[in-house]
Write a protein that holds these residues in place. Structure first.
Motif, PDB file in Angstrom:
ATOM      1  N   GLY A 176       1.136  -1.378  -0.100  1.00 35.58           N
ATOM      2  CA  GLY A 176       0.170   0.396   0.101  1.00 35.58           C
ATOM      3  C   GLY A 176       0.847   1.171   0.065  1.00 35.58           C
ATOM      4  N   GLY A 177       0.331   2.517   0.773  1.00 37.02           N
ATOM      5  CA  GLY A 177       0.832   3.557   0.240  1.00 37.02           C
ATOM      6  C   GLY A 177       2.297   4.299   1.233  1.00 37.02           C
ATOM      7  N   LEU A 178       2.175   3.134   2.143  1.00 33.31           N
ATOM      8  CA  LEU A 178       3.810   2.594   2.596  1.00 33.31           C
ATOM      9  C   LEU A 178       4.914   2.846   2.490  1.00 33.31           C
ATOM     10  N   GLY A 179       4.942   1.769   0.959  1.00 31.01           N
ATOM     11  CA  GLY A 179       5.407   1.848  -0.045  1.00 31.01           C
ATOM     12  C   GLY A 179       6.630   2.377  -0.830  1.00 31.01           C
ATOM     13  N   ASP A 180       4.739   3.094  -0.730  1.00 29.19           N
ATOM     14  CA  ASP A 180       5.287   4.672  -1.682  1.00 29.19           C
ATOM     15  C   ASP A 180       6.483   5.820  -0.984  1.00 29.19           C
ATOM     16  N   VAL A 181       5.357   5.789  -0.336  1.00 26.07           N
ATOM     17  CA  VAL A 181       6.598   6.722   0.869  1.00 26.07           C
ATOM     18  C   VAL A 181       7.592   6.425   1.667  1.00 26.07           C
ATOM     19  N   ALA A 182       7.729   5.256   1.848  1.00 18.82           N
ATOM     20  CA  ALA A 182       9.065   4.783   2.287  1.00 18.82           C
ATOM     21  C   ALA A 182       9.988   4.761   0.605  1.00 18.82           C
TER      22      ALA A 182
ATOM     23  N   VAL B  79       2.811   7.698  11.749  1.00 20.79           N
ATOM     24  CA  VAL B  79       1.196   6.425  12.168  1.00 20.79           C
ATOM     25  C   VAL B  79       1.147   6.454  10.591  1.00 20.79           C
ATOM     26  N   HIS B  80       0.769   5.891   9.496  1.00 24.34           N
ATOM     27  CA  HIS B  80       0.441   5.618   8.379  1.00 24.34           C
ATOM     28  C   HIS B  80      -0.926   4.789   8.448  1.00 24.34           C
ATOM     29  N   ASN B  81      -1.326   4.139   9.576  1.00 25.44           N
ATOM     30  CA  ASN B  81      -2.258   4.002   9.369  1.00 25.44           C
ATOM     31  C   ASN B  81      -2.694   3.145  10.791  1.00 25.44           C
ATOM     32  N   ILE B  82      -3.463   4.016  11.711  1.00 22.99           N
ATOM     33  CA  ILE B  82      -3.483   3.712  13.492  1.00 22.99           C
ATOM     34  C   ILE B  82      -3.723   2.406  13.434  1.00 22.99           C
TER      35      ILE B  82
ATOM     36  N   THR C  23       1.609  11.427  11.751  1.00 28.20           N
ATOM     37  CA  THR C  23       0.894  10.842  11.179  1.00 28.20           C
ATOM     38  C   THR C  23       0.475  12.004   9.165  1.00 28.20           C
ATOM     39  N   VAL C  24       0.477  11.259   8.660  1.00 25.07           N
ATOM     40  CA  VAL C  24       0.602  11.688   6.984  1.00 25.07           C
ATOM     41  C   VAL C  24      -0.175  12.677   7.093  1.00 25.07           C
ATOM     42  N   SER C  25      -1.410  13.409   7.367  1.00 26.26           N
ATOM     43  CA  SER C  25      -1.847  14.623   7.293  1.00 26.26           C
ATOM     44  C   SER C  25      -2.055  15.253   8.358  1.00 26.26           C
TER      45      SER C  25
ATOM     46  N   LEU D   1       1.625  16.490   5.459  1.00 33.02           N
ATOM     47  CA  LEU D   1       0.955  15.879   4.277  1.00 33.02           C
ATOM     48  C   LEU D   1       2.371  14.657   3.400  1.00 33.02           C
ATOM     49  N   ASN D   2       1.919  13.689   3.152  1.00 27.76           N
ATOM     50  CA  ASN D   2       2.161  12.504   1.978  1.00 27.76           C
ATOM     51  C   ASN D   2       2.618  13.870   0.950  1.00 27.76           C
ATOM     52  N   GLY D   3       3.705  13.511   0.268  1.00 33.62           N
ATOM     53  CA  GLY D   3       4.041  14.435  -0.847  1.00 33.62           C
ATOM     54  C   GLY D   3       3.739  12.869  -2.474  1.00 33.62           C
TER      55      GLY D   3
ATOM     56  N   SER E 269      -7.557  -0.055  -5.181  1.00 31.56           N
ATOM     57  CA  SER E 269      -7.605   0.068  -3.593  1.00 31.56           C
ATOM     58  C   SER E 269      -7.276  -1.091  -3.831  1.00 31.56           C
ATOM     59  N   ARG E 270      -7.074  -0.654  -2.054  1.00 35.01           N
ATOM     60  CA  ARG E 270      -7.511  -2.517  -0.885  1.00 35.01           C
ATOM     61  C   ARG E 270      -8.756  -2.528  -0.721  1.00 35.01           C
ATOM     62  N   LEU E 271      -9.288  -3.767  -1.063  1.00 38.13           N
ATOM     63  CA  LEU E 271     -10.405  -4.371  -0.687  1.00 38.13           C
ATOM     64  C   LEU E 271     -10.566  -4.789   0.549  1.00 38.13           C
TER      65      LEU E 271
ATOM     66  N   HIS F  54     -12.527  -2.730   4.642  1.00 39.97           N
ATOM     67  CA  HIS F  54     -13.337  -1.945   5.351  1.00 39.97           C
ATOM     68  C   HIS F  54     -13.490  -0.470   4.978  1.00 39.97           C
ATOM     69  N   GLN F  55     -11.916  -0.420   5.326  1.00 39.14           N
ATOM     70  CA  GLN F  55     -11.372   1.243   5.892  1.00 39.14           C
ATOM     71  C   GLN F  55     -11.963   2.105   4.186  1.00 39.14           C
ATOM     72  N   LYS F  56     -11.901   1.223   3.349  1.00 40.03           N
ATOM     73  CA  LYS F  56     -11.726   1.908   1.944  1.00 40.03           C
ATOM     74  C   LYS F  56     -13.191   1.797   1.707  1.00 40.03           C
TER      75      LYS F  56
ATOM     76  N   PHE G   1     -12.101   6.211   6.638  1.00 45.58           N
ATOM     77  CA  PHE G   1     -10.938   7.016   7.314  1.00 45.58           C
ATOM     78  C   PHE G   1      -9.893   6.725   5.981  1.00 45.58           C
ATOM     79  N   GLU G   2      -9.155   7.872   6.062  1.00 42.29           N
ATOM     80  CA  GLU G   2      -7.866   8.178   5.318  1.00 42.29           C
ATOM     81  C   GLU G   2      -6.560   8.091   5.473  1.00 42.29           C
ATOM     82  N   PRO G   3      -5.546   7.738   6.218  1.00 46.57           N
ATOM     83  CA  PRO G   3      -4.304   8.948   6.619  1.00 46.57           C
ATOM     84  C   PRO G   3      -3.923   9.820   5.857  1.00 46.57           C
ATOM     85  N   CYS G   4      -3.557   9.387   4.988  1.00 41.55           N
ATOM     86  CA  CYS G   4      -3.452  10.410   3.472  1.00 41.55           C
ATOM     87  C   CYS G   4      -3.888   9.729   2.407  1.00 41.55           C
ATOM     88  N   GLY G   5      -3.754   8.974   1.782  1.00 44.17           N
ATOM     89  CA  GLY G   5      -4.057   8.452   0.693  1.00 44.17           C
ATOM     90  C   GLY G   5      -3.326   9.043  -0.469  1.00 44.17           C
ATOM     91  N   LEU G   6      -2.748   8.073  -1.354  1.00 43.05           N
ATOM     92  CA  LEU G   6      -1.944   8.443  -2.693  1.00 43.05           C
ATOM     93  C   LEU G   6      -3.049   8.461  -3.815  1.00 43.05           C
TER      94      LEU G   6
HETATM   95  C1  GLC Z   1      -1.539   3.831   4.805  1.00 38.37           C
HETATM   96  C2  GLC Z   1      -2.790   4.933   4.688  1.00 38.37           C
HETATM   97  C3  GLC Z   1      -2.846   5.232   3.788  1.00 38.37           C
HETATM   98  C4  GLC Z   1      -1.442   6.262   3.904  1.00 38.37           C
HETATM   99  C5  GLC Z   1       0.178   5.649   3.576  1.00 38.37           C
HETATM  100  C6  GLC Z   1       0.624   6.234   3.130  1.00 38.37           C
HETATM  101  O1  GLC Z   1      -1.494   2.607   3.950  1.00 38.37           O
HETATM  102  O2  GLC Z   1      -4.506   3.914   4.779  1.00 38.37           O
HETATM  103  O3  GLC Z   1      -3.633   6.161   3.577  1.00 38.37           O
HETATM  104  O4  GLC Z   1      -1.190   7.116   2.668  1.00 38.37           O
HETATM  105  O5  GLC Z   1      -0.662   4.858   4.583  1.00 38.37           O
HETATM  106  O6  GLC Z   1       1.247   7.283   4.423  1.00 38.37           O
END
Ligand code: GLC
Ligand code: ADP
Length: 488
Positions: free
Chosen positions: A22-28, A168-171, A218-220, A251-253, A305-307, A309-311, A382-387
């Motif tokens: 998910g998004g953590l991979g992109d951010v990292a 925290v990317h997702n609590i 956290t990411v937003s 906020l993530n980029g 998307s990941r399928l 409940h969150q989404k 809920f969506e901590p940031c969302g890419l």
């Molecule tokens: C998490 C969140 C998502 C966020 C991503 C990267 O997986 O669900 O909203 O964009 O981490 O921070």
């Protein structure tokens, strides 16, 4: 006089393009690269999964690590570079070389020894942040991400070492295990307290990080407020309120190079704000590829998307039988809950001329959907940031979102009185299927007004979501962490 930038160990359990759920991979991948470019001496610590071993066959051993806790095996650190960015691969085949993704085995169940796997990652991260680091390099700050590395701040607290930052990317994911893991992972019995690592009689990795990290982020900005409330805090709101003075929302980029519609090699026809009309060719190509009728007279909604409940995609399933009458088409790419996967496949079978569904993870198709859809759906609870909403904005594919977390911070409803002609998407007014359906009707209606639609697309494409600004904010946070640690 030049001010020294703090050196950083960035610890992660996934990193695109090699390991991403998910998004953590992109951010990292993107944040450390951006910090490195800004001149920060940063090294990324990540488990050496099979994909990383294959990607870096020449990685050389830079440290031998003895067993650091009763239940933890010995391991090695391998050094590699990705476009100049230094990587430290935590080599422990018994824990990390196996089928499945970083968290789940091939059958979709949690790896049974996740406490040890990510206990090791956390323990090694802390060790590198301590005096006598086996690398001969000791970072000024240890930056951990999500529960998988969140035990590091606890080790640093009890044993001493560098200040730490947790993001925290997702609590909702907290990494909770039995009491037996406390001693197994080498934490002292005194840590078993409400203001230690104990959480409802379990050892919680995430709580440990939130309790002991020098700074929290956290990411937003909106998610930073939300997680301090009972509804969004998943049990950790009281602790976050207690630590509010140390908590930031950054906020993530997005990676604006790989997500650039003007140069995206995955696209049938690249386009930009100046050649926006070319976007339509991508819609036709997507319809064709997905086996939908190739028509231009109705909007095409996209989902990647990941399928879960969150989404909130169960809300979409509840109303999607109405799409043929709207009329609109829908393309879905995702995987996750088996019930939801089955629900979308059945939907596509019922409406083969209006709905196409691909179950799985497909990076190329994701790019093609961002370009080919008219509008992108994210009805997240809920969506901590969302890419994806940021990718959509950049691709001129106005997103339809619940106004939560990072979605609220990036999407401006085009009908809001506050938008002042700067609207770039749509907010769903509520969390019911009915509210989602009203939004789909509203979007279809506005889509038919081509000049208004093009204005919304241009507003979207003008947004700047590069990592430049967030990287500055992280550097400021690292400085805060080091200064506050000096003051203690
Ligand atoms: C998490 C969140 C998502 C966020 C991503 C990267 O997986 O669900 O909203 O964009 O981490 O921070
Ligand atoms: P989360 O991390 O909660 O899943 P984000 O929006 O932050 O949500 O990030 C999701 C990332 O994963 C995006 O880069 C998105 O394109 C990608 N993604 C999710 N599901 C798929 C899929 N099935 N195929 C390809 N990419 C996907």
């Amino acid at each position: 006089m030049a001010v020294m930038l703090p050196s950083v160990l960035f610890v992660t359990s996934e990193m695109a393009p090699w390991v991403k759920t998910g998004g953590l991979g992109d951010v990292a991948a993107a944040l450390p690269a951006s910090l490195h470019q800004a001149g920060v001496d940063i090294r990324v610590l990540i488990p050496c999964y099979p994909a990383l071993r294959a990607a870096f066959p020449d990685a050389c051993t830079v440290a031998e690590l003895p067993s650091l806790a009763p239940a933890l095996p010995s391991a090695r650190l391998l050094a590699a570079r990705s476009d100049g960015l230094p990587l430290l691969l935590l080599d422990c085949p018994a824990l990390f070389e196996r089928p499945g993704n970083p968290y789940l085995d091939a059958s979709g169940a949690d790896h049974p020894d996740n406490a040890l796997r990510f206990g090791l990652l956390s323990r090694v991260a802390a060790r590198l942040g301590q005096r006598g680091s086996p690398l001969g390099w000791q970072p000024d700050v240890v930056h951990v991400n999500d529960w998988q590395s969140a035990l590091a701040p606890a080790y640093l607290h009890y044993e001493g070492g560098a200040p730490s930052v947790i993001t925290v990317h997702n609590i909702a994911f907290q990494g909770c295990f039995g009491h037996d893991m406390l001693a197994a992972l080498g934490l002292p019995e005194q840590a078993w307290r409400f203001d230690g690592v104990e959480y409802y009689n379990q050892l919680s990795f995430l709580k440990a990080g939130l309790q002991f990290a020098t700074r929290l982020s956290t990411v937003s900005p909106t998610y930073a407020s939300e997680i301090q409330t009972e509804h969004f805090g998943y049990g950790l709101a009281p602790l976050l309120r207690y630590r509010a003075a140390a908590l930031r929302g950054i906020l993530n980029g997005i990676d604006t190079t790989s997500w650039n519609p003007a140069t995206d090699a995955a696209l049938h026809q690249p386009y930009s704000i100046e050649t926006l009309a070319d976007k339509a060719l991508n819609k036709l190509a997507l319809q064709d590829r997905m086996g939908l009728p190739v028509v231009g007279d109705r909007p095409l909604f996209g989902v990647i998307s990941r399928l879960t409940h969150q989404k909130g995609l169960d809300l979409l399933l509840a109303v999607a039988d109405g799409l043929p009458a709207l009329p609109a088409q829908l393309v879905v790419l995702g995987s996750g809950d088996k019930d939801m996967e089955a629900g979308f496949l059945a939907l596509a079978q019922r409406h083969p001329t209006h709905v196409a569904v691909r179950i799985g993870f497909d990076e190329t198709l994701a790019h093609r959907i961002e370009a080919g859809a008219d509008s992108f759906l994210m009805p997240s609870r809920f969506e901590p940031c969302g890419l994806n909403q940021m990718y959509s904005l950049r691709y001129g594919t106005p997103p339809v979102v619940r106004a939560t977390g990072g979605l609220a911070d990036t999407v401006v409803d085009c009908d809001s009185p506050l938008a002042d002609d700067h609207g770039n998407g749509f907010w769903i007014d509520g969390d019911s299927p009915h509210a989602l359906w009203s939004s789909l009707e509203r979007v279809s209606h506005i889509w038919r007004d081509s000049s208004r639609w093009a204005q919304i697309q241009r507003n979207a494409m003008r947004e700047d979501f590069s990592w430049k600004q967030p990287a500055k904010e992280y550097i400021a946070l690292y400085r805060e962490a080091t200064t506050s640690a000096e003051l203690q």
